[in-house]
Design an enzyme around this catalytic site. Structure first.
Site, PDB file in Angstrom:
ATOM      1  N   THR A  95     -17.698  -5.081 -10.323  1.00  0.00           N
ATOM      2  CA  THR A  95     -16.389  -4.344 -10.195  1.00  0.00           C
ATOM      3  C   THR A  95     -15.218  -5.081 -10.048  1.00  0.00           C
ATOM      4  OG1 THR A  95     -16.444  -4.144  -7.963  1.00  0.00           O
ATOM      5  CG2 THR A  95     -17.514  -2.501  -9.082  1.00  0.00           C
ATOM      6  N   THR A 125     -20.796   5.045  -4.944  1.00  0.00           N
ATOM      7  CA  THR A 125     -21.527   3.566  -4.549  1.00  0.00           C
ATOM      8  C   THR A 125     -22.173   3.815  -3.055  1.00  0.00           C
ATOM      9  OG1 THR A 125     -20.253   2.190  -6.020  1.00  0.00           O
ATOM     10  CG2 THR A 125     -21.048   1.155  -4.211  1.00  0.00           C
ATOM     11  N   ALA A 143     -23.682  -4.029  -1.365  1.00  0.00           N
ATOM     12  CA  ALA A 143     -22.774  -3.454  -2.478  1.00  0.00           C
ATOM     13  C   ALA A 143     -21.896  -2.464  -1.864  1.00  0.00           C
ATOM     14  CB  ALA A 143     -23.736  -3.228  -3.675  1.00  0.00           C
ATOM     15  N   THR A 181     -20.465  -1.618   9.035  1.00  0.00           N
ATOM     16  CA  THR A 181     -19.528  -2.176   9.470  1.00  0.00           C
ATOM     17  C   THR A 181     -19.363  -1.354  10.976  1.00  0.00           C
ATOM     18  OG1 THR A 181     -16.850  -1.733   8.996  1.00  0.00           O
ATOM     19  CG2 THR A 181     -18.161  -0.132   8.250  1.00  0.00           C
ATOM     20  N   ASP A 182     -18.255  -2.073  11.812  1.00  0.00           N
ATOM     21  CA  ASP A 182     -18.035  -1.474  12.897  1.00  0.00           C
ATOM     22  C   ASP A 182     -17.151  -0.075  12.730  1.00  0.00           C
ATOM     23  OD1 ASP A 182     -15.664  -2.643  12.460  1.00  0.00           O
ATOM     24  OD2 ASP A 182     -15.547  -3.954  13.861  1.00  0.00           O
ATOM     25  N   GLU A 183     -16.612   0.081  11.582  1.00  0.00           N
ATOM     26  CA  GLU A 183     -15.633   1.300  11.550  1.00  0.00           C
ATOM     27  C   GLU A 183     -16.406   2.410  11.549  1.00  0.00           C
ATOM     28  OE1 GLU A 183     -13.060   0.819   8.248  1.00  0.00           O
ATOM     29  OE2 GLU A 183     -12.601  -1.289   8.457  1.00  0.00           O
ATOM     30  N   LYS A 214     -19.646   4.837   4.518  1.00  0.00           N
ATOM     31  CA  LYS A 214     -20.451   3.800   5.158  1.00  0.00           C
ATOM     32  C   LYS A 214     -21.285   4.430   6.306  1.00  0.00           C
ATOM     33  CE  LYS A 214     -20.827  -0.074   4.482  1.00  0.00           C
ATOM     34  NZ  LYS A 214     -21.616  -0.551   3.532  1.00  0.00           N
ATOM     35  N   TYR A 241     -13.352   5.480   3.427  1.00  0.00           N
ATOM     36  CA  TYR A 241     -14.392   4.353   3.525  1.00  0.00           C
ATOM     37  C   TYR A 241     -15.220   4.161   4.524  1.00  0.00           C
ATOM     38  CZ  TYR A 241     -15.821  -0.317   4.631  1.00  0.00           C
ATOM     39  OH  TYR A 241     -16.663  -1.487   5.028  1.00  0.00           O
TER      40      TYR A 241
HETATM   41  P1  NAD Z   1     -16.281  -6.655  -1.663  1.00  0.00           P
HETATM   42  O1  NAD Z   1     -15.467  -5.553  -2.213  1.00  0.00           O
HETATM   43  O2  NAD Z   1     -15.766  -8.234  -1.658  1.00  0.00           O
HETATM   44  O3  NAD Z   1     -17.438  -6.893  -2.566  1.00  0.00           O
HETATM   45  C1  NAD Z   1     -18.388  -5.818  -2.716  1.00  0.00           C
HETATM   46  C2  NAD Z   1     -19.344  -6.166  -3.941  1.00  0.00           C
HETATM   47  O4  NAD Z   1     -20.287  -5.094  -4.182  1.00  0.00           O
HETATM   48  C3  NAD Z   1     -18.637  -6.503  -5.391  1.00  0.00           C
HETATM   49  O5  NAD Z   1     -19.400  -7.752  -5.786  1.00  0.00           O
HETATM   50  C4  NAD Z   1     -18.864  -5.308  -6.046  1.00  0.00           C
HETATM   51  O6  NAD Z   1     -18.778  -5.612  -7.542  1.00  0.00           O
HETATM   52  C5  NAD Z   1     -20.044  -4.871  -5.885  1.00  0.00           C
HETATM   53  N1  NAD Z   1     -20.363  -3.571  -6.200  1.00  0.00           N
HETATM   54  C6  NAD Z   1     -19.338  -2.515  -5.850  1.00  0.00           C
HETATM   55  N2  NAD Z   1     -20.086  -1.254  -6.377  1.00  0.00           N
HETATM   56  C7  NAD Z   1     -21.305  -1.687  -6.694  1.00  0.00           C
HETATM   57  C8  NAD Z   1     -22.044  -0.915  -7.469  1.00  0.00           C
HETATM   58  N3  NAD Z   1     -21.914   0.673  -7.482  1.00  0.00           N
HETATM   59  N4  NAD Z   1     -23.294  -1.027  -7.900  1.00  0.00           N
HETATM   60  C9  NAD Z   1     -23.418  -2.507  -7.800  1.00  0.00           C
HETATM   61  N5  NAD Z   1     -22.419  -3.394  -7.123  1.00  0.00           N
HETATM   62  C10 NAD Z   1     -21.340  -2.948  -6.879  1.00  0.00           C
HETATM   63  O7  NAD Z   1     -16.903  -6.319  -0.189  1.00  0.00           O
HETATM   64  P2  NAD Z   1     -17.224  -7.154   1.050  1.00  0.00           P
HETATM   65  O8  NAD Z   1     -15.970  -7.325   1.817  1.00  0.00           O
HETATM   66  O9  NAD Z   1     -17.860  -8.471   0.740  1.00  0.00           O
HETATM   67  O10 NAD Z   1     -18.292  -6.258   1.771  1.00  0.00           O
HETATM   68  C11 NAD Z   1     -19.654  -6.481   1.466  1.00  0.00           C
HETATM   69  C12 NAD Z   1     -20.281  -5.271   2.533  1.00  0.00           C
HETATM   70  O11 NAD Z   1     -20.269  -5.614   3.837  1.00  0.00           O
HETATM   71  C13 NAD Z   1     -19.978  -4.060   2.376  1.00  0.00           C
HETATM   72  O12 NAD Z   1     -21.100  -3.162   2.638  1.00  0.00           O
HETATM   73  C14 NAD Z   1     -19.197  -3.629   3.623  1.00  0.00           C
HETATM   74  O13 NAD Z   1     -18.954  -2.353   3.977  1.00  0.00           O
HETATM   75  C15 NAD Z   1     -19.575  -4.590   4.524  1.00  0.00           C
HETATM   76  N6  NAD Z   1     -18.539  -5.145   5.688  1.00  0.00           N
HETATM   77  C16 NAD Z   1     -17.655  -5.650   5.405  1.00  0.00           C
HETATM   78  C17 NAD Z   1     -16.702  -6.430   6.312  1.00  0.00           C
HETATM   79  C18 NAD Z   1     -15.452  -6.979   5.872  1.00  0.00           C
HETATM   80  O14 NAD Z   1     -14.711  -7.606   6.983  1.00  0.00           O
HETATM   81  N7  NAD Z   1     -15.077  -7.197   4.791  1.00  0.00           N
HETATM   82  C19 NAD Z   1     -17.070  -6.094   7.463  1.00  0.00           C
HETATM   83  C20 NAD Z   1     -18.332  -5.448   7.974  1.00  0.00           C
HETATM   84  C21 NAD Z   1     -19.012  -4.960   6.744  1.00  0.00           C
HETATM   85  O1  TDX Z   2      -1.263  -5.846   3.775  1.00  0.00           O
HETATM   86  C1  TDX Z   2      -1.872  -5.370   4.744  1.00  0.00           C
HETATM   87  N1  TDX Z   2      -0.946  -5.421   6.058  1.00  0.00           N
HETATM   88  C2  TDX Z   2      -1.744  -5.042   7.347  1.00  0.00           C
HETATM   89  O2  TDX Z   2      -1.048  -5.147   8.302  1.00  0.00           O
HETATM   90  C3  TDX Z   2      -3.096  -5.140   4.848  1.00  0.00           C
HETATM   91  C4  TDX Z   2      -4.018  -5.240   3.550  1.00  0.00           C
HETATM   92  C5  TDX Z   2      -3.641  -4.766   5.916  1.00  0.00           C
HETATM   93  N2  TDX Z   2      -2.912  -4.696   7.198  1.00  0.00           N
HETATM   94  C6  TDX Z   2      -3.849  -4.616   8.372  1.00  0.00           C
HETATM   95  C7  TDX Z   2      -4.668  -3.258   8.355  1.00  0.00           C
HETATM   96  C8  TDX Z   2      -5.656  -3.621   9.304  1.00  0.00           C
HETATM   97  O3  TDX Z   2      -5.126  -3.220  10.722  1.00  0.00           O
HETATM   98  O4  TDX Z   2      -4.737  -5.570   8.743  1.00  0.00           O
HETATM   99  C9  TDX Z   2      -5.712  -4.958   9.345  1.00  0.00           C
HETATM  100  C10 TDX Z   2      -7.019  -5.437   8.264  1.00  0.00           C
HETATM  101  O5  TDX Z   2      -6.918  -4.751   7.404  1.00  0.00           O
HETATM  102  P1  TDX Z   2      -8.001  -4.944   6.004  1.00  0.00           P
HETATM  103  O6  TDX Z   2      -7.975  -6.234   5.838  1.00  0.00           O
HETATM  104  O7  TDX Z   2      -7.693  -3.908   5.063  1.00  0.00           O
HETATM  105  O8  TDX Z   2      -9.342  -4.524   6.974  1.00  0.00           O
HETATM  106  P2  TDX Z   2      -9.756  -3.311   7.816  1.00  0.00           P
HETATM  107  O9  TDX Z   2      -9.086  -2.133   7.148  1.00  0.00           O
HETATM  108  O10 TDX Z   2      -9.630  -3.536   9.109  1.00  0.00           O
HETATM  109  O11 TDX Z   2     -11.461  -3.259   7.011  1.00  0.00           O
HETATM  110  C11 TDX Z   2     -12.088  -4.483   7.173  1.00  0.00           C
HETATM  111  O12 TDX Z   2     -13.161  -4.692   8.096  1.00  0.00           O
HETATM  112  C12 TDX Z   2     -14.148  -3.737   8.206  1.00  0.00           C
HETATM  113  C13 TDX Z   2     -12.877  -4.436   5.691  1.00  0.00           C
HETATM  114  O13 TDX Z   2     -11.941  -4.218   4.727  1.00  0.00           O
HETATM  115  C14 TDX Z   2     -13.956  -3.421   5.822  1.00  0.00           C
HETATM  116  O14 TDX Z   2     -14.615  -3.424   4.556  1.00  0.00           O
HETATM  117  C15 TDX Z   2     -14.826  -3.704   6.819  1.00  0.00           C
HETATM  118  O15 TDX Z   2     -15.807  -2.636   7.070  1.00  0.00           O
END
Ligand code: NAD
Ligand code: TDX
Length: 329
Positions: free
Chosen positions: A36, A97, A79, A121-123, A152, A148
């Site tokens: 994606t 998804t 994913a 996620t902790d969310e 989850k 979101y």
């Molecule tokens: P990301 O958005 O960077 O990556 C998601 C990946 O999943 C991408 O490569 C995308 O192409 C793939 N994908 C999306 N829909 C799909 C589908 N239908 N089929 C196959 N592939 C698909 O996300 P991320 O930040 O790397 O998060 C990964 C996982 O970790 C998620 O499950 C998210 O909920 C969890 N998570 C993220 C955070 C964070 O801080 N980013 C924290 C805790 C948990």
């Molecule tokens: O431009 C911004 N300005 C800002 O103040 C953006 C993009 C975010 N924020 C704030 C919102 C949140 O309080 O920063 C904090 C972090 O934002 P995000 O990076 O969007 O993360 P959050 O919403 O906390 O969620 C992330 O952590 C848990 C990941 O995106 C999720 O995938 C994960 O599950």
């Protein structure tokens, strides 16, 4: 060991693929990723194709998932549609998804009797007040706020139900906010770093008092590998590195590290339903499985992340204009 890593071309999934590639040289890894807007083949550059295969496909494709699962020992399921702001704009892909995709994987591991580790996620626990002395634990009730986090939460509950009703051998982990290289520029830290690199001012939602509990993505990977190998079937583990910081302080750190004045940012409209604070108590994972985070110096980790985005403009530049256009809209 032959594993499938769903979402392995995204930020955290690709970090896990690189980590396992280094730490378990005899494992075979198949990445199942729909590529994606958030997935990027380049995140898997440098890996030997005889050990790592990328299958471009969707986790909602039951036939494909069934075939791949039948050929592997375990699935590590990253994913997801992962960005809160996108879920406020258009929730539907999050249902497809995060809910149907997880259901599809559950049905395949059930049929073939394979091990599943589900990444969450902790969310799912909602948010805490700034002065709450408690942090999230495995016993905190689910109370998600956004499309979101509610999808989850739904996916976690499906995994638990498939474990209890059908005996699926699954574990779940709920991790706090990750940072590090290869994170999409829509997310908070990369967005602000690349805004400064492009000569604009960082954008803080609301007052910026919201707190996130930051963990380096490599510590998330080491925790997931620990749970995959040593976790007790049916259990949930919270992953966190005691990294609570308010958003305002993070923006100020980014600015000063990048040679700007600490107040050269703008306050913009707050995110609707914006969670105030996340905080993880990872005692269970540390005491029962012996895991410890390594990258606990947030300022050092942030500095190396800034260096990475500075040096890898060709990686993020193609996504930047489109991402900012989406935000502007
Ligand atoms: P990301 O958005 O960077 O990556 C998601 C990946 O999943 C991408 O490569 C995308 O192409 C793939 N994908 C999306 N829909 C799909 C589908 N239908 N089929 C196959 N592939 C698909 O996300 P991320 O930040 O790397 O998060 C990964 C996982 O970790 C998620 O499950 C998210 O909920 C969890 N998570 C993220 C955070 C964070 O801080 N980013 C924290 C805790 C948990
Ligand atoms: O431009 C911004 N300005 C800002 O103040 C953006 C993009 C975010 N924020 C704030 C919102 C949140 O309080 O920063 C904090 C972090 O934002 P995000 O990076 O969007 O993360 P959050 O919403 O906390 O969620 C992330 O952590 C848990 C990941 O995106 C999720 O995938 C994960 O599950």
């Amino acid at each position: 060991m032959k594993i499938i890593v769903t979402g392995g071309a995204g930020f955290i999934g690709s970090n896990f693929v690189h980590y396992v590639y280094r730490e378990r040289p005899d494992w075979q890894i198949t990445v199942l990723d729909a590529l994606t807007y958030a997935g990027n083949r380049a995140n898997l550059d440098g890996l030997d194709p005889s050990r790592v295969t990328l299958v471009e496909g969707n986790i909602t494709d039951a036939e494909l998932v069934d075939k791949l699962v039948s050929e592997h020992d375990a699935v590590v399921h990253y994913a997801a549609e992962s960005h809160n702001d996108n879920s406020l704009q258009n929730p539907r892909p999050f249902l497809d998804t995060n809910i149907i995709g997880t259901y599809t994987i559950l049905e395949a591991v059930r049929k073939h009797g394979k091990r599943l580790h589900h990444i969450s996620t902790d969310e799912v626990y909602g948010d805490l007040e700034l002065d709450d002395p408690n942090r999230f634990t495995e016993n905190t009730p689910y109370n998600p706020s956004s499309p979101y986090s509610s999808t989850k939460a739904g996916s976690d509950l499906l995994v638990r139900a498939w474990g209890r009703s059908f005996g699926v051998e699954a574990t779940i982990s709920n991790c706090s906010n990750n940072y590090g290289p290869f994170q999409h520029v829509e997310k908070f830290i990369p967005r602000q770093i690349t805004e400064v690199l492009e000569g604009r001012r960082p954008k803080l939602y609301g007052t910026g008092e919201n707190v996130r509990d930051w963990i380096h993505t490599e510590d998330h990977s080491s925790a997931v590998l620990t749970i995959l190998e040593k976790g007790k079937i049916g259990e949930t583990y919270l992953i966190g590195a005691d990294g609570e910081k308010d958003n305002k302080s993070v923006v100020e750190l980014i600015l000063t590290e990048m040679g700007k004045a600490a107040d050269e940012y703008d306050h913009v409209n707050d995110r609707p339903g914006h969670d105030m604070r996340y905080a993880i108590d990872s005692t269970k994972l540390r005491n029962e499985l012996g895991w410890m985070p390594k990258f606990t110096d947030f300022e050092a980790g942030l500095k190396s992340t800034i260096d990475w985005y500075t040096q890898n403009e060709s990686w993020w530049k193609p996504q930047k204009a489109e991402t900012e256009a989406k935000y502007a809209k």
